[in-house]
Design an enzyme around this catalytic site. Structure first.
Site, PDB file in Angstrom:
ATOM      1  N   PRO A 158       0.174   5.539  -9.441  1.00  0.00           N
ATOM      2  CA  PRO A 158      -0.242   5.249 -10.818  1.00  0.00           C
ATOM      3  C   PRO A 158       0.545   4.132 -11.497  1.00  0.00           C
ATOM      4  CG  PRO A 158       1.126   7.206 -10.790  1.00  0.00           C
ATOM      5  CD  PRO A 158       0.968   6.776  -9.353  1.00  0.00           C
ATOM      6  N   GLY A 159       1.506   3.503 -10.789  1.00  0.00           N
ATOM      7  CA  GLY A 159       2.070   2.263 -11.322  1.00  0.00           C
ATOM      8  C   GLY A 159       3.548   2.246 -11.628  1.00  0.00           C
TER       9      GLY A 159
ATOM     10  N   CYS B 166       7.186   9.813  -0.390  1.00  0.00           N
ATOM     11  CA  CYS B 166       7.853  10.860  -1.170  1.00  0.00           C
ATOM     12  C   CYS B 166       7.755  12.149  -0.370  1.00  0.00           C
ATOM     13  CB  CYS B 166       7.206  11.003  -2.536  1.00  0.00           C
ATOM     14  SG  CYS B 166       8.161  12.102  -3.602  1.00  0.00           S
TER      15      CYS B 166
ATOM     16  N   CYS C  30      -0.076   0.052  -2.439  1.00  0.00           N
ATOM     17  CA  CYS C  30      -0.664   1.334  -2.905  1.00  0.00           C
ATOM     18  C   CYS C  30      -0.017   1.656  -4.246  1.00  0.00           C
ATOM     19  CB  CYS C  30      -0.399   2.450  -1.906  1.00  0.00           C
ATOM     20  SG  CYS C  30      -0.761   2.034  -0.193  1.00  0.00           S
TER      21      CYS C  30
END
Length: 441
Positions: free
Chosen positions: A262-263, A378, A259
């Site tokens: 954004p990288g 998170c 997943c």
């Protein structure tokens, strides 16, 4: 009266607050875009950031005051007035702005964006609030969770969830305070692209105990290594997760970031492997196409795919290392995402838990013998962390927790069961959860 002349710093702060609250924008993405187009000084950009982020974080508290001083139902207020009052109250009560400037400058913004009659209403309400005693705190008699909810501007359900974990109201309050404290950006030097020493020469400060981490006291878009894509903004909690995962490194393995958008973690993994072991195979998957495009900016295009990761058959081979950085409530990153606390609910949790479970089961199907899954959220919420691990292990008896109490692993947040739970108020990081799960051969 003349044309309204709002200061650029406050007008831009209002634009961000409005776009976040009314259009669903993300502050940490939208603010850099707005600032990059602005010709304001660095000092004014810093003021805008403090005002906008602070207002968004603390708007639960500000709404409490608004309800005390308006002559109508809060829900009947024009949304522009609501956001303008929040912005004015933040300056009056939580910033070092003189009362007259907080009121008059907010009113100038109101004249520009809402018109004269609404600006007059904003002026009247803010003047009442400016006149209230500084020790005005009519919420101290409330039950603990509700008192904290007003004073520290968090929804009650989040406060109760933190208490379920920490079991101590004083520590819960320390966490809430740390969630509201602005944090300077952490940056990771991507291996093979830049070094900590180079970033320190440019004014960064090294983070003790981290292999490639620094902290900067400037806006990231002004830090040249980030502009040149030699380094990336990444909270030290996320850096710790990647470094603990890479502590299981062996040459020649295949790695999957399931997943990846954004990288941030994908970029750190990719550059480490490219630098240390070019024979390693690395694949970053991100199911949402526009987020996959963000990953392609920091990972080689031919190593990024966009599949539904809950279906293991979408992948054509097994992997030795799989990172499941699962979609979650994100309640561990409230200090960096000021609006997140107002957008999450228990209903989100009910949707996320099955998704997390399905991702874990898919990762199990894709895991090679003796392979390791890193399950990461998170979030410190038990339902997203240890609850998921207990369920997963009960369904897969050939999987065991791979403890991180050995050399090469960070020891921050290490729990008795071998998992890691970081806390913002203890570790100065996002409240990340991590566990390594190894498959018996």
């Amino acid at each position: 009266m003349g044309k309204p002349k709002p200061e650029d710093s406050r007008l831009l702060a209002y634009e961000l607050i409005s776009q976040v609250n009314r259009e669903g924008a993300f502050a940490n993405i939208r603010l850099p875009e707005l600032l990059s187009k602005s010709k304001m000084s660095l000092a004014d950009k810093a003021f805008t950031t403090e005002l906008a982020y602070g207002t968004l974080r603390m708007q639960g508290r500000h709404d409490h005051f608004i309800k005390k001083f308006i002559d109508r139902n809060f829900l009947d207020l024009d949304p522009k007035i609501t956001d303008l009052l929040r912005m004015g109250i933040h300056q009056l009560t939580l910033m070092r702005v003189p009362d007259h400037a907080a009121v008059s400058e907010t009113v100038e913004v109101a004249r520009k964006v809402a018109g004269e009659s609404k600006a007059s209403y904003v002026n009247a309400v803010l003047r009442k609030i400016a006149a209230m005693p500084k020790e005005f705190d009519d919420f101290n008699s409330l039950p603990m969770a509700e008192k904290f909810s007003v004073n520290h501007s968090h929804p009650v359900w989040i406060i109760n969830a933190f208490y379920d974990q920490l079991k101590d109201w004083d520590e819960v309050e320390r966490l809430l305070v740390s969630n509201n404290a602005p944090a300077l950006p952490d940056v990771v030097a991507w291996p093979g692209k830049s070094t900590v020493a180079e970033l320190i020469q440019l004014g960064a400060t090294g983070i003790p105990g981290f292999n490639n981490g620094v902290n900067i006291d400037t806006i990231p878009i002004l830090f040249e290594p980030i502009v040149q894509r030699k380094a990336g903004v990444q909270d030290r909690g996320s850096q710790l997760v990647v470094e603990n995962f890479l502590a299981t490194f062996e040459p020649g393995l295949s790695w999957l970031d399931m997943c990846a958008g954004p990288g941030g973690k994908a970029a750190y993994l990719y550059h480490f492997l490219l630098d240390k072991d070019p024979s390693a195979k690395f694949l970053a998957n991100e199911p949402v196409p526009h987020r996959a495009e963000l990953v392609k900016r920091v990972v080689s295009n031919n190593q990024v795919v966009s599949f539904d990761a809950t279906i293991s058959e979408n992948f054509d081979h097994k992997f030795d290392r799989i990172l499941v950085d699962a979609p979650c409530t994100g309640l561990g990153a409230l200090r960096r995402r000021p609006e997140a606390r107002w957008r999450k609910s228990l209903a989100d949790l009910k949707e996320l838990i099955p998704l997390q479970r399905n991702l874990m089961n898919s990762a199990y199907q894709l895991l090679a013998p003796n392979g390791i899954i890193a399950y990461v959220t998170c979030s410190p919420l038990l339902a997203e962390t240890k609850g998921q691990v207990i369920d997963f292990l009960s369904e897969h008896p050939d999987m065991k927790i791979h403890t991180m109490d050995q050399n090469g692993f960070h020891k921050e947040g290490l729990q008795n069961d071998g998992s890691v739970q970081l806390w913002t108020h203890r570790d100065g990081s996002d409240s990340m959860f991590m566990v390594l799960l190894r498959k018996n051969g």
